[in-house]
Structures are given as structure tokens and as C-alpha cells.
Write a protein that holds these residues in place. Sequence first.
Motif, PDB file in Angstrom:
ATOM      1  N   PRO A 102       8.778   4.067   2.190  1.00 41.81           N
ATOM      2  CA  PRO A 102       8.794   3.538   3.337  1.00 41.81           C
ATOM      3  C   PRO A 102       7.473   3.650   4.135  1.00 41.81           C
ATOM      4  O   PRO A 102       6.909   4.850   4.292  1.00 41.81           O
ATOM      5  N   VAL A 103       6.773   2.555   4.323  1.00 42.38           N
ATOM      6  CA  VAL A 103       5.480   2.539   4.504  1.00 42.38           C
ATOM      7  C   VAL A 103       5.366   2.069   5.985  1.00 42.38           C
ATOM      8  O   VAL A 103       5.837   1.069   6.354  1.00 42.38           O
ATOM      9  N   LYS A 104       4.443   2.545   6.741  1.00 37.28           N
ATOM     10  CA  LYS A 104       3.914   2.248   7.935  1.00 37.28           C
ATOM     11  C   LYS A 104       2.446   1.559   7.770  1.00 37.28           C
ATOM     12  O   LYS A 104       1.524   2.286   7.166  1.00 37.28           O
ATOM     13  N   LEU A 105       2.402   0.509   8.296  1.00 40.42           N
ATOM     14  CA  LEU A 105       0.896  -0.382   8.118  1.00 40.42           C
ATOM     15  C   LEU A 105       0.369  -0.721   9.361  1.00 40.42           C
ATOM     16  O   LEU A 105       1.214  -1.397  10.167  1.00 40.42           O
ATOM     17  N   GLN A 106      -0.616  -0.207   9.674  1.00 35.76           N
ATOM     18  CA  GLN A 106      -1.164  -0.501  10.950  1.00 35.76           C
ATOM     19  C   GLN A 106      -2.101  -1.712  10.635  1.00 35.76           C
ATOM     20  O   GLN A 106      -3.185  -1.559   9.843  1.00 35.76           O
ATOM     21  N   VAL A 107      -1.979  -2.747  11.221  1.00 35.73           N
ATOM     22  CA  VAL A 107      -2.595  -3.961  10.935  1.00 35.73           C
ATOM     23  C   VAL A 107      -3.473  -4.580  12.422  1.00 35.73           C
ATOM     24  O   VAL A 107      -3.095  -4.531  13.443  1.00 35.73           O
ATOM     25  N   ASP A 108      -4.790  -5.270  11.578  1.00 38.67           N
ATOM     26  CA  ASP A 108      -5.406  -5.755  12.611  1.00 38.67           C
ATOM     27  C   ASP A 108      -4.711  -7.178  13.215  1.00 38.67           C
ATOM     28  O   ASP A 108      -4.583  -8.051  12.188  1.00 38.67           O
ATOM     29  N   MET A 109      -4.426  -7.377  14.192  1.00 31.82           N
ATOM     30  CA  MET A 109      -3.618  -8.526  14.578  1.00 31.82           C
ATOM     31  C   MET A 109      -4.184 -10.033  14.248  1.00 31.82           C
ATOM     32  O   MET A 109      -3.790 -11.020  13.946  1.00 31.82           O
TER      33      MET A 109
END
Length: 159
Positions: A102-109
Motif C-alpha cells: 500500500p503506497v502513498k504517493l505525494q504528487v505535484d499537481m
Amino acid sequence: SFLIQMTKTAMSYLLAFLIVGGLSSCGSIKDPEFQRIENIRLGKLGFAESTLNLDIVYSNPNNTRLKLKSAEGEAWLDNNFLGHFTVDSLINIPANNLFRLPVKLQVDMSKIVQSSILAFLNPEVMIKVNGKAKLGKGFVYIDYPIKYVGKQNLRELLK
């Protein structure tokens, strides 16, 4: 006193043997094999940055169970930095079987918008992931590199 000293020495050798044995068995770990990405969900929506939650399915080619204590790294989409990912829960990895991270990915919009446009033009995108994981068994954990480069159909992933 002599018996206590001998017992301490024997325990020291036993502990050293267990640590060396544990590390050498971890040294022969085969790389998990990437299978697919599934269950992409929006965690937190923001104008500048958002969080995506997703599951990455791997197979464990090893004949032994392992544990993943944590993982983190960075992801790119067609050589554009996408964001930072973390896995912050203990994952039990079964021997010779599939498992999910289960991965949490913080992304640049701005990168998400750009990637969405690319998906309509060319659904095949190059995904690159670099990072590290704490992987082991018993009480011995080692830092294990995470590296993946491969083409994925972005339209299929975003369904």
C-alpha cells in the motif's frame, strides 16, 4: 564465576552466529518481481500537491517469508519527476506468492495534469521508481534498493 564467564562467552558467540547467519541469508534474497499497479485512489486533493494511494502487486520468488518494515523513494513519469512515495506499515510477504504494497504517493499537481495530457496522446508511459526498503526476517533487517523502469499503459492504470 568461571561458569558464568563461559556462559556469557558462549551466548556472545551464539548471538554473533545468529546475526551473521541472518545477514547472509538476507544477502541471497532474490528481487521481488513487479506484477501490476491497482486500486489507484485519491487520498488528499490540493492545488499544488495531492496524495494518491495505490497498491503495487509483486511476486516473491523466494522460498522464505520476509517482512517489509518500510519503504520510500521517488517516482518519475516519462522522465518527469512525479513525486515522493512511502510505505509506512509492516508488510508480511509470503514465500513464493503475490503480495501488495500500500503506497502513498505525494504528487505535484502540475505533473498530474501534464501526465493526463500525455496519456491521451500516447497511453504508453515510462515509469521509473528509485528508493529503498527495510527488508528482512526475524529481527534482522537490511536496506534493500528499489529500482523499477518499465512501460505502463496509463489509461489502464487510471481506470
